[in-house]
Write an enzyme that holds these catalytic residues in place. Structure first.
Site, PDB file in Angstrom:
ATOM      1  N   GLN A 125       0.805  -1.225   0.000  1.00 18.85           N
ATOM      2  CA  GLN A 125       0.000   0.000   0.000  1.00 18.85           C
ATOM      3  C   GLN A 125       0.835   1.269   0.000  1.00 18.85           C
ATOM      4  O   GLN A 125       0.317   2.338  -0.365  1.00 18.85           O
ATOM      5  CB  GLN A 125      -0.942  -0.005   1.202  1.00 18.85           C
ATOM      6  CG  GLN A 125      -1.987  -1.094   1.126  1.00 18.85           C
ATOM      7  CD  GLN A 125      -2.939  -1.055   2.300  1.00 18.85           C
ATOM      8  OE1 GLN A 125      -2.690  -1.697   3.335  1.00 18.85           O
ATOM      9  NE2 GLN A 125      -4.013  -0.333   2.185  1.00 18.85           N
ATOM     10  N   ARG A 147       3.778   0.195  12.916  1.00 17.23           N
ATOM     11  CA  ARG A 147       3.430  -1.132  12.401  1.00 17.23           C
ATOM     12  C   ARG A 147       3.514  -1.097  10.888  1.00 17.23           C
ATOM     13  O   ARG A 147       2.853  -0.276  10.246  1.00 17.23           O
ATOM     14  CB  ARG A 147       2.017  -1.536  12.840  1.00 17.23           C
ATOM     15  CG  ARG A 147       1.585  -2.864  12.238  1.00 17.23           C
ATOM     16  CD  ARG A 147       0.183  -3.292  12.633  1.00 17.23           C
ATOM     17  NE  ARG A 147      -0.159  -4.551  11.963  1.00 17.23           N
ATOM     18  CZ  ARG A 147      -1.288  -4.738  11.274  1.00 17.23           C
ATOM     19  NH1 ARG A 147      -2.199  -3.783  11.192  1.00 17.23           N
ATOM     20  NH2 ARG A 147      -1.501  -5.888  10.656  1.00 17.23           N
ATOM     21  N   ASN A 186      -8.246  -5.246  14.548  1.00 16.37           N
ATOM     22  CA  ASN A 186      -8.473  -4.211  13.534  1.00 16.37           C
ATOM     23  C   ASN A 186      -9.962  -3.869  13.577  1.00 16.37           C
ATOM     24  O   ASN A 186     -10.800  -4.689  13.186  1.00 16.37           O
ATOM     25  CB  ASN A 186      -8.083  -4.707  12.135  1.00 16.37           C
ATOM     26  CG  ASN A 186      -6.583  -4.941  12.008  1.00 16.37           C
ATOM     27  OD1 ASN A 186      -5.825  -4.653  12.927  1.00 16.37           O
ATOM     28  ND2 ASN A 186      -6.149  -5.471  10.864  1.00 16.37           N
ATOM     29  N   TRP A 217      -4.930   3.472  11.693  1.00 14.65           N
ATOM     30  CA  TRP A 217      -4.820   3.193  10.269  1.00 14.65           C
ATOM     31  C   TRP A 217      -5.298   4.435   9.533  1.00 14.65           C
ATOM     32  O   TRP A 217      -6.480   4.793   9.630  1.00 14.65           O
ATOM     33  CB  TRP A 217      -5.671   1.989   9.815  1.00 14.65           C
ATOM     34  CG  TRP A 217      -5.388   1.733   8.373  1.00 14.65           C
ATOM     35  CD1 TRP A 217      -6.043   2.280   7.298  1.00 14.65           C
ATOM     36  CD2 TRP A 217      -4.316   0.956   7.835  1.00 14.65           C
ATOM     37  NE1 TRP A 217      -5.450   1.874   6.128  1.00 14.65           N
ATOM     38  CE2 TRP A 217      -4.387   1.077   6.418  1.00 14.65           C
ATOM     39  CE3 TRP A 217      -3.311   0.169   8.385  1.00 14.65           C
ATOM     40  CZ2 TRP A 217      -3.479   0.445   5.579  1.00 14.65           C
ATOM     41  CZ3 TRP A 217      -2.401  -0.456   7.558  1.00 14.65           C
ATOM     42  CH2 TRP A 217      -2.512  -0.317   6.167  1.00 14.65           C
ATOM     43  N   GLU A 238      -5.262  -1.745  14.135  1.00 15.38           N
ATOM     44  CA  GLU A 238      -5.804  -0.804  13.143  1.00 15.38           C
ATOM     45  C   GLU A 238      -7.102  -0.188  13.647  1.00 15.38           C
ATOM     46  O   GLU A 238      -7.972  -0.908  14.132  1.00 15.38           O
ATOM     47  CB  GLU A 238      -6.095  -1.487  11.794  1.00 15.38           C
ATOM     48  CG  GLU A 238      -4.879  -1.903  11.013  1.00 15.38           C
ATOM     49  CD  GLU A 238      -5.234  -2.545   9.684  1.00 15.38           C
ATOM     50  OE1 GLU A 238      -6.331  -2.281   9.151  1.00 15.38           O
ATOM     51  OE2 GLU A 238      -4.431  -3.357   9.195  1.00 15.38           O
ATOM     52  N   TRP A 246      -6.325  -0.952  -1.842  1.00 11.14           N
ATOM     53  CA  TRP A 246      -6.716  -2.203  -2.477  1.00 11.14           C
ATOM     54  C   TRP A 246      -7.628  -1.987  -3.688  1.00 11.14           C
ATOM     55  O   TRP A 246      -7.281  -1.169  -4.561  1.00 11.14           O
ATOM     56  CB  TRP A 246      -7.284  -3.158  -1.412  1.00 11.14           C
ATOM     57  CG  TRP A 246      -6.353  -3.309  -0.242  1.00 11.14           C
ATOM     58  CD1 TRP A 246      -6.569  -2.912   1.056  1.00 11.14           C
ATOM     59  CD2 TRP A 246      -5.030  -3.864  -0.252  1.00 11.14           C
ATOM     60  NE1 TRP A 246      -5.465  -3.206   1.834  1.00 11.14           N
ATOM     61  CE2 TRP A 246      -4.508  -3.786   1.059  1.00 11.14           C
ATOM     62  CE3 TRP A 246      -4.226  -4.452  -1.247  1.00 11.14           C
ATOM     63  CZ2 TRP A 246      -3.235  -4.237   1.400  1.00 11.14           C
ATOM     64  CZ3 TRP A 246      -2.952  -4.893  -0.909  1.00 11.14           C
ATOM     65  CH2 TRP A 246      -2.471  -4.801   0.406  1.00 11.14           C
TER      66      TRP A 246
HETATM   67  O1  LIG Z   1      -9.718  -0.525   4.531  1.00 15.13           O
HETATM   68  C1  LIG Z   1      -8.793   0.072   5.374  1.00 15.13           C
HETATM   69  C2  LIG Z   1      -7.798  -0.963   5.894  1.00 15.13           C
HETATM   70  C3  LIG Z   1      -6.850  -1.505   4.812  1.00 15.13           C
HETATM   71  O2  LIG Z   1      -6.195  -0.440   4.136  1.00 15.13           O
HETATM   72  C4  LIG Z   1      -5.825  -2.417   5.501  1.00 15.13           C
HETATM   73  O3  LIG Z   1      -4.812  -2.869   4.615  1.00 15.13           O
HETATM   74  C5  LIG Z   1      -6.529  -3.645   6.075  1.00 15.13           C
HETATM   75  O4  LIG Z   1      -5.745  -4.266   7.078  1.00 15.13           O
HETATM   76  C6  LIG Z   1      -7.905  -3.301   6.595  1.00 15.13           C
HETATM   77  N1  LIG Z   1      -8.789  -4.139   7.152  1.00 15.13           N
HETATM   78  C7  LIG Z   1      -9.944  -3.465   7.364  1.00 15.13           C
HETATM   79  C8  LIG Z   1     -11.192  -4.049   7.936  1.00 15.13           C
HETATM   80  C9  LIG Z   1     -11.572  -5.340   7.164  1.00 15.13           C
HETATM   81  C10 LIG Z   1     -11.834  -5.065   5.737  1.00 15.13           C
HETATM   82  C11 LIG Z   1     -10.799  -5.152   4.833  1.00 15.13           C
HETATM   83  C12 LIG Z   1     -11.031  -4.941   3.476  1.00 15.13           C
HETATM   84  C13 LIG Z   1     -12.320  -4.653   3.032  1.00 15.13           C
HETATM   85  C14 LIG Z   1     -13.352  -4.547   3.962  1.00 15.13           C
HETATM   86  C15 LIG Z   1     -13.112  -4.752   5.315  1.00 15.13           C
HETATM   87  C16 LIG Z   1      -9.760  -2.190   6.935  1.00 15.13           C
HETATM   88  N2  LIG Z   1      -8.507  -2.103   6.486  1.00 15.13           N
END
Ligand SMILES: OC[C@@H]1[C@@H](O)[C@H](O)[C@@H](O)c2[nH]c(CCc3ccccc3)c[n+]21
Length: 460
Positions: free
Chosen positions: A21, A78, A307, A414, A367, A422
């Protein structure tokens, strides 16, 4: 500044990122491509055709970025290691230049008094291993443990906190069930096996860490969200319970109770395999396995990384298979640009749920943060009041759990930077610090200043 919520004296204040990222240059210095390099370069998979080819150019700019972390007063940072930089083929010979980048990053952090928390796997599997079946291959736990050992040997004496895998649920469900994230599979027969191999991979890496005499702490980071019925009908309550098992307990029940939630066999039906009892015993985190060394039956996980972003508001929906439950967005509630409800009480609930269900293990919020449409900078600072409010409310929610006995050790925002989100590319901004890939300028947001003051006051 007197803080309404004072945190414990040694509470760890950090911020989080991940390799694909923010780093950019995913193939530099002999690195091998990951499934995310492949996925992002596949037309139609990522918004606006965005890729991590440049991202925040952190691979080149890391010294400047560590200086920014020090300015904020971070106690910890992290980040994740790109497996393919260290082992371009995923296994076999080590790429010295790739490993050296992470050595220099760790040393730069330690020079500034910032504790590194390394995530070994944050979704970017080497493509060469995916071509051998990836997480579907029963050899994948051994591949992961071998990779982990390279990092433990190279860095352990300087790294106090290790996370094996970031969000095995997201690797499994968006990766292998709904296909939204790399590798983009949609197969209910694959997903449970991938999940199982991820848990075994975690256990093998922890066992390797113990057998190498690892003196620090190693854990697993999981995404958790409380599931609330949209209305208290029996169907909605049952749907919320199913979604709770599917999201929150799928990985933590095996890790702490030594068994999968019974609901999963019902949800997956014929696609749910028989798992060996020996596997579940191996996965189960038992403190006595530390005493028993590598002969121990369990993996002795030291902490849970939580998270947390939001809750799930759930309605029964027979058309949404395999769960028969759908997450709805409440119309009149505050939401982030990801569409997630802003729901701070869910963080308190989540931390107390862990305490009640899994024996109050040491926990870090690895996170927590929010995406908003930040306005452009004004006088060199980005005004992001919504993010300041989000962070303040969630820090107070975390503190409420501490006051009720949760063994919370630290908190990571985060994210440090706006970065590659993503499948949504650069359209979502989560950073304390604004970064626009075209000009790569780092511009502090008001939330960075807010967080700097939280750290100074050790409270909010
Ligand atoms: O979406 C914000 C962040 C990502 O940028 C991190 O890489 C990742 O660890 C992370 N996890 C989550 C919560 C679970 C989730 C991930 C992706 C899509 C929807 C929910 C949110 N995020």
């Amino acid at each position: 500044m007197t803080s309404e919520a004072a945190f414990p004296a040694n509470f760890l204040w950090g911020a989080a990122t991940s390799a694909y990222q923010i780093e950019g240059q995913p193939l530099a210095d002999g690195a091998g491509p990951s499934i995310w390099h492949r996925f992002a370069h596949t037309p139609g998979r990522v918004a606006n055709g965005d890729t991590g080819d440049l991202a925040c150019d952190h691979y080149r700019r890391f010294e400047e970025d560590v200086a920014l972390m020090a300015d904020l007063g971070l106690g910890a940072y992290r980040f994740s290691v790109a497996w393919g930089r260290v082992l371009p083929e995923g296994r076999g010979s080590v790429n010295a230049k790739g490993l050296d980048f992470y050595r220099r990053l760790v040393d730069a952090l330690l020079e500034r008094g910032i504790a590194p928390m390394i995530t070994l796997y944050h979704w970017d599997l080497p493509a060469a291993l995916h071509d051998r079946g990836g997480w579907l291959n029963p050899d994948s736990p051994a591949w992961f443990a071998d990779y982990a050992q390279v990092l433990f040997r190279a860095l352990d004496d300087r790294v106090p906190l290790w996370v094996t895998i970031n969000e095995p649920w997201v690797v499994t469900v968006p990766g292998y069930l709904d296909g939204e994230l790399a590798p983009g599979h949609r197969d209910p027969f694959e997903a449970p096996r991938v999940a199982h191999h991820l848990l075994l991979a975690h256990a093998e890496a922890v066992a390797a860490y113990r057998s190498l005499g690892g003196r620090h702490r190693i854990g697993l980071a999981v995404n958790l969200e409380p599931q609330h019925p949209a209305s208290p009908t029996p169907e909605n309550q049952a749907a919320a319970r199913r979604r709770d098992a599917f999201i929150n307990r799928w990985f933590l029940d095996p890790l702490y109770l030594g068994r999968y939630p019974a609901e999963l066999a019902t949800i997956f039906g014929a696609a749910w395999p028989e798992f060996a009892d020996a596997d579940l015993a191996r996965i189960r985190s038992t403190s006595d396995s530390v005493l028993g060394g590598s002969l121990g039956t369990g993996c002795a996980t030291d902490f849970i990384g939580v998270n947390y972003y939001s809750r799930g508001l759930v309605r029964a929906d027979p058309n949404t298979q395999p769960l028969g439950a759908i997450r709805i967005s409440p119309e009149n509630a505050p939401r982030t640009t990801m569409g997630w409800e802003v729901y701070p009480p869910g963080l308190t609930e989540t931390l107390l749920w862990i305490k009640e269900h899994y024996g109050n293990p040491p926990t870090y919020i690895t996170e927590n943060g929010a995406a908003f449409d930040d306005p452009p900078p004004a006088d060199g600072l980005v005004p992001d009041p919504e993010r300041v409010d989000y962070l303040r409310a969630h820090l107070r929610a975390a503190h409420a759990a501490l006051e009720q006995g949760a063994d919370l050790r630290g908190y990571f925002v985060w994210s440090l930077f706006d970065n590659f989100e993503w499948a949504q590319g650069y359209s979502q901004r989560f950073g304390l610090i604004r970064v626009d890939p075209p000009n790569q300028a780092r511009i502090l947001k008001a939330s960075a200043r807010f967080y700097q003051n939280v750290i100074r006051a050790n409270g909010v």
